[in-house]
Design an enzyme around this catalytic site. Sequence first.
Site, PDB file in Angstrom:
ATOM      1  N   ASP A 271      -3.017   1.762   6.863  1.00 25.76           N
ATOM      2  CA  ASP A 271      -2.334   1.300   5.505  1.00 25.76           C
ATOM      3  C   ASP A 271      -1.911  -0.269   5.529  1.00 25.76           C
ATOM      4  O   ASP A 271      -2.006  -0.889   4.592  1.00 25.76           O
ATOM      5  CB  ASP A 271      -0.960   2.255   5.719  1.00 25.76           C
TER       6      ASP A 271
ATOM      7  N   ASP B 268       0.978  -1.254   0.004  1.00 27.28           N
ATOM      8  CA  ASP B 268      -0.152  -0.287  -0.107  1.00 27.28           C
ATOM      9  C   ASP B 268       0.881   1.208  -0.063  1.00 27.28           C
ATOM     10  O   ASP B 268       1.737   1.295   0.882  1.00 27.28           O
ATOM     11  CB  ASP B 268      -1.020  -0.108   1.351  1.00 27.28           C
TER      12      ASP B 268
ATOM     13  N   GLU C 170      -2.007  -1.875  -5.818  1.00 27.72           N
ATOM     14  CA  GLU C 170      -3.448  -1.103  -6.120  1.00 27.72           C
ATOM     15  C   GLU C 170      -2.945  -0.447  -7.586  1.00 27.72           C
ATOM     16  O   GLU C 170      -1.956   0.348  -7.759  1.00 27.72           O
ATOM     17  CB  GLU C 170      -3.882  -0.330  -5.245  1.00 27.72           C
TER      18      GLU C 170
END
Length: 382
Positions: free
Chosen positions: A359, A182, A276
Amino acid sequence: MINKAYKFRIYPNQAQQVIIAKTIGCSRFVFNHFLDKWNCAYKETGKGLAYGTCSAGHPLLKKELSWLKEVDSIALQSSVRNLADSFDRFFKKQNNAPRFKSKRNPVQSYTTKHTNGNIAVIGNAIKLPKLGLVKLAKSREITGRILNATVRRNPSGKYFVSILVETEVCELPKTHTSIGIDVGLKNFAILSDKTVYENPKFFRTLEKKLAKAQRILSRRQEQAIRQQKPLHEAKNYQKQRKIVACIHEEIANKRNDYLHKTSTEIIKNHDVIGIEDLQVSNLLKNHNLAKAISEVSWSQFRTMLEYKAKWYGKTVIAVAKNFPSSQLCSSCGYRHKDVKDFALREWVCPECNSSHDRDRNASINLENEAIRLLTAGTAGLA
């Protein structure tokens, strides 16, 4: 077999610098000349020019303009090829239409292909067409078959050569581990195994120094205008311009070094990496965060992870951008919509009472989703 580039700094002498400048200028002229021909043909007939047509017109152009014969002919031919490739990508909707090249572009370069041993690394020097042997800061050995070389002149006045080779890369040993990443602004990257990579903020650390140097540059530009001097003849302006360029170069070099080291470490230690699929161009529309997002270079980091994974036999899976990685509880799967608020850094799951760091929880969810996609065989279609 892969194509791999090696970049080194070179130290051409005064005569070689003149030849490099001429080659860059002639390559730019040839590119612009055939781009103009292409545009005119398109306006008149509705069709552009094929690469073969432009290539056939290149020798005729050299007969008309004898000064084109002073430089490397292969570099000029490469400009014609680059124009054709630009139009091919344009018609495939991969980039915008080619534009005329300017001598005011920050980075000036030309590319020459390897033919009959005209490019070779000999000790601490590199042999280049028309230049002969150029002093080379060789930091590592080059392995593989040389395909071409690109000579660049940076705004700081430094010269570099990028040597493209075809070489074989061995896969790294398997670690049988997976990870989720992340990315953020406070910390650069948070991994699902609790590893945290800090955000060095290279631009912020040199921002004041850069602003001061740019103010001096602006004053010297105004002084040159008052004295009615062209900027390329204003010595004080040119000295300060190089100082500003060196600061920008220092920021870029530090950032690239950090991204390379971080991405290589992650690729070495893990087989499956979930990230992501961020749309950075959309995120930059938020003017409150645009500077911080640009500084952290998420897109460049993802590019490095993907090509290094391809080289070394690892797998990078991009999880869909609409996957609610921050909102899902990594323990029970409950979706807590209040976590949409970016100010909420820690939260407790109402379902299972698990405490989460925003996170790290997101990185765990990205790892789980990447494994699910890989298992289901839909990796890359997320």
